[in-house]
Design a protein around this motif. Sequence first.
Motif, PDB file in Angstrom:
ATOM      1  N   LEU A  91     -14.973  -1.748  -5.732  1.00 32.96           N
ATOM      2  CA  LEU A  91     -13.675  -2.344  -5.402  1.00 32.96           C
ATOM      3  C   LEU A  91     -13.840  -3.292  -4.218  1.00 32.96           C
ATOM      4  O   LEU A  91     -14.550  -2.997  -3.267  1.00 32.96           O
ATOM      5  CB  LEU A  91     -12.665  -1.245  -5.033  1.00 32.96           C
ATOM      6  CG  LEU A  91     -12.394  -0.188  -6.084  1.00 32.96           C
ATOM      7  CD1 LEU A  91     -11.608   0.975  -5.471  1.00 32.96           C
ATOM      8  CD2 LEU A  91     -11.639  -0.792  -7.256  1.00 32.96           C
ATOM      9  N   TRP A  92     -13.150  -4.436  -4.294  1.00 35.46           N
ATOM     10  CA  TRP A  92     -13.124  -5.407  -3.217  1.00 35.46           C
ATOM     11  C   TRP A  92     -11.706  -5.429  -2.662  1.00 35.46           C
ATOM     12  O   TRP A  92     -10.756  -5.712  -3.395  1.00 35.46           O
ATOM     13  CB  TRP A  92     -13.513  -6.791  -3.738  1.00 35.46           C
ATOM     14  CG  TRP A  92     -14.956  -6.920  -4.109  1.00 35.46           C
ATOM     15  CD1 TRP A  92     -15.934  -7.504  -3.361  1.00 35.46           C
ATOM     16  CD2 TRP A  92     -15.597  -6.471  -5.310  1.00 35.46           C
ATOM     17  NE1 TRP A  92     -17.142  -7.442  -4.028  1.00 35.46           N
ATOM     18  CE2 TRP A  92     -16.960  -6.808  -5.226  1.00 35.46           C
ATOM     19  CE3 TRP A  92     -15.153  -5.798  -6.458  1.00 35.46           C
ATOM     20  CZ2 TRP A  92     -17.874  -6.515  -6.230  1.00 35.46           C
ATOM     21  CZ3 TRP A  92     -16.056  -5.497  -7.459  1.00 35.46           C
ATOM     22  CH2 TRP A  92     -17.398  -5.853  -7.340  1.00 35.46           C
ATOM     23  N   GLY A  93     -11.533  -5.118  -1.360  1.00 42.34           N
ATOM     24  CA  GLY A  93     -10.198  -4.900  -0.822  1.00 42.34           C
ATOM     25  C   GLY A  93      -9.667  -5.983   0.082  1.00 42.34           C
ATOM     26  O   GLY A  93     -10.406  -6.661   0.787  1.00 42.34           O
ATOM     27  N   LEU A  94      -8.340  -6.098   0.038  1.00 39.88           N
ATOM     28  CA  LEU A  94      -7.573  -6.910   0.979  1.00 39.88           C
ATOM     29  C   LEU A  94      -6.502  -6.000   1.568  1.00 39.88           C
ATOM     30  O   LEU A  94      -6.032  -5.078   0.895  1.00 39.88           O
ATOM     31  CB  LEU A  94      -6.903  -8.091   0.275  1.00 39.88           C
ATOM     32  CG  LEU A  94      -7.851  -9.096  -0.335  1.00 39.88           C
ATOM     33  CD1 LEU A  94      -7.738  -9.061  -1.843  1.00 39.88           C
ATOM     34  CD2 LEU A  94      -7.541 -10.475   0.189  1.00 39.88           C
ATOM     35  N   ILE A  95      -6.116  -6.260   2.820  1.00 41.38           N
ATOM     36  CA  ILE A  95      -5.116  -5.416   3.467  1.00 41.38           C
ATOM     37  C   ILE A  95      -4.065  -6.281   4.149  1.00 41.38           C
ATOM     38  O   ILE A  95      -4.382  -7.353   4.680  1.00 41.38           O
ATOM     39  CB  ILE A  95      -5.777  -4.438   4.462  1.00 41.38           C
ATOM     40  CG1 ILE A  95      -4.801  -3.360   4.905  1.00 41.38           C
ATOM     41  CG2 ILE A  95      -6.387  -5.177   5.640  1.00 41.38           C
ATOM     42  CD1 ILE A  95      -5.467  -2.152   5.541  1.00 41.38           C
ATOM     43  N   SER A  96      -2.813  -5.818   4.104  1.00 43.95           N
ATOM     44  CA  SER A  96      -1.717  -6.540   4.754  1.00 43.95           C
ATOM     45  C   SER A  96      -1.571  -6.051   6.189  1.00 43.95           C
ATOM     46  O   SER A  96      -2.121  -5.012   6.567  1.00 43.95           O
ATOM     47  CB  SER A  96      -0.402  -6.311   3.999  1.00 43.95           C
ATOM     48  OG  SER A  96       0.075  -4.993   4.230  1.00 43.95           O
ATOM     49  N   GLU A  97      -0.771  -6.770   6.967  1.00 46.30           N
ATOM     50  CA  GLU A  97      -0.505  -6.343   8.341  1.00 46.30           C
ATOM     51  C   GLU A  97       0.183  -4.983   8.356  1.00 46.30           C
ATOM     52  O   GLU A  97       0.063  -4.230   9.309  1.00 46.30           O
ATOM     53  CB  GLU A  97       0.340  -7.395   9.057  1.00 46.30           C
ATOM     54  CG  GLU A  97      -0.429  -8.680   9.304  1.00 46.30           C
ATOM     55  CD  GLU A  97       0.427  -9.802   9.861  1.00 46.30           C
ATOM     56  OE1 GLU A  97       1.672  -9.662   9.908  1.00 46.30           O
ATOM     57  OE2 GLU A  97      -0.164 -10.824  10.239  1.00 46.30           O
ATOM     58  N   GLY A  98       0.911  -4.643   7.284  1.00 45.44           N
ATOM     59  CA  GLY A  98       1.603  -3.365   7.201  1.00 45.44           C
ATOM     60  C   GLY A  98       0.759  -2.233   6.654  1.00 45.44           C
ATOM     61  O   GLY A  98       1.224  -1.102   6.538  1.00 45.44           O
ATOM     62  N   GLY A  99      -0.493  -2.504   6.258  1.00 44.87           N
ATOM     63  CA  GLY A  99      -1.390  -1.469   5.778  1.00 44.87           C
ATOM     64  C   GLY A  99      -1.418  -1.294   4.268  1.00 44.87           C
ATOM     65  O   GLY A  99      -2.114  -0.425   3.762  1.00 44.87           O
ATOM     66  N   ASN A 100      -0.657  -2.109   3.526  1.00 43.00           N
ATOM     67  CA  ASN A 100      -0.738  -2.064   2.071  1.00 43.00           C
ATOM     68  C   ASN A 100      -2.055  -2.694   1.647  1.00 43.00           C
ATOM     69  O   ASN A 100      -2.621  -3.498   2.372  1.00 43.00           O
ATOM     70  CB  ASN A 100       0.431  -2.817   1.436  1.00 43.00           C
ATOM     71  CG  ASN A 100       1.763  -2.292   1.915  1.00 43.00           C
ATOM     72  OD1 ASN A 100       2.272  -2.765   2.912  1.00 43.00           O
ATOM     73  ND2 ASN A 100       2.301  -1.316   1.240  1.00 43.00           N
ATOM     74  N   SER A 101      -2.532  -2.346   0.457  1.00 40.48           N
ATOM     75  CA  SER A 101      -3.807  -2.911   0.035  1.00 40.48           C
ATOM     76  C   SER A 101      -3.783  -3.368  -1.415  1.00 40.48           C
ATOM     77  O   SER A 101      -3.041  -2.852  -2.240  1.00 40.48           O
ATOM     78  CB  SER A 101      -4.946  -1.902   0.255  1.00 40.48           C
ATOM     79  OG  SER A 101      -4.702  -0.706  -0.437  1.00 40.48           O
ATOM     80  N   ILE A 102      -4.611  -4.365  -1.681  1.00 41.88           N
ATOM     81  CA  ILE A 102      -4.889  -4.861  -3.025  1.00 41.88           C
ATOM     82  C   ILE A 102      -6.387  -4.691  -3.228  1.00 41.88           C
ATOM     83  O   ILE A 102      -7.182  -5.073  -2.370  1.00 41.88           O
ATOM     84  CB  ILE A 102      -4.506  -6.351  -3.180  1.00 41.88           C
ATOM     85  CG1 ILE A 102      -2.998  -6.548  -3.019  1.00 41.88           C
ATOM     86  CG2 ILE A 102      -4.991  -6.895  -4.535  1.00 41.88           C
ATOM     87  CD1 ILE A 102      -2.566  -8.008  -2.970  1.00 41.88           C
TER      88      ILE A 102
END
Length: 135
Positions: free
Chosen positions: A46-57
């Motif tokens: 898995l390759w992850g991205l994270i938002s400032e709020g801690g949600n992830s894609i």
Amino acid sequence: MIDHVYISVSDPVRSLAFYTAALKPLGWQEFLKYDSTSGPSSVPDLWGLISEGGNSIWLRQRTAGETGFYLGLAAEEQATVDAAYVAALQAGGRDDGPPAMRTYFSDGYYAANVIDLDDNRLEFVHKSWIPKAGA
């Protein structure tokens, strides 16, 4: 609350560059790469991205016949994960992993997985390090 989403793509590295650039103005950034050798064979790289709020894609390699949709929904406690899992099965969903700790992701990661009526995947997840609403 949505905790995370998996997007199945044809080229995860190329797509990571795209999503990193496209989501940067919204406060998202590249997070980490999960190496599947540390977990069960059912969990891919898995390759992850994270938002400032801690949600992830999480981006993953698409496989033949896959719908490409995977949604992680946050639960405030383990009992809520258990209840959602049972409710989903009673509503016609199929088991894709019973409620249990998923320490290959992180300590305190408790989740259950189901497949809906159209083969989309849902994960109900409680992360012990995230405080309850209003706490």
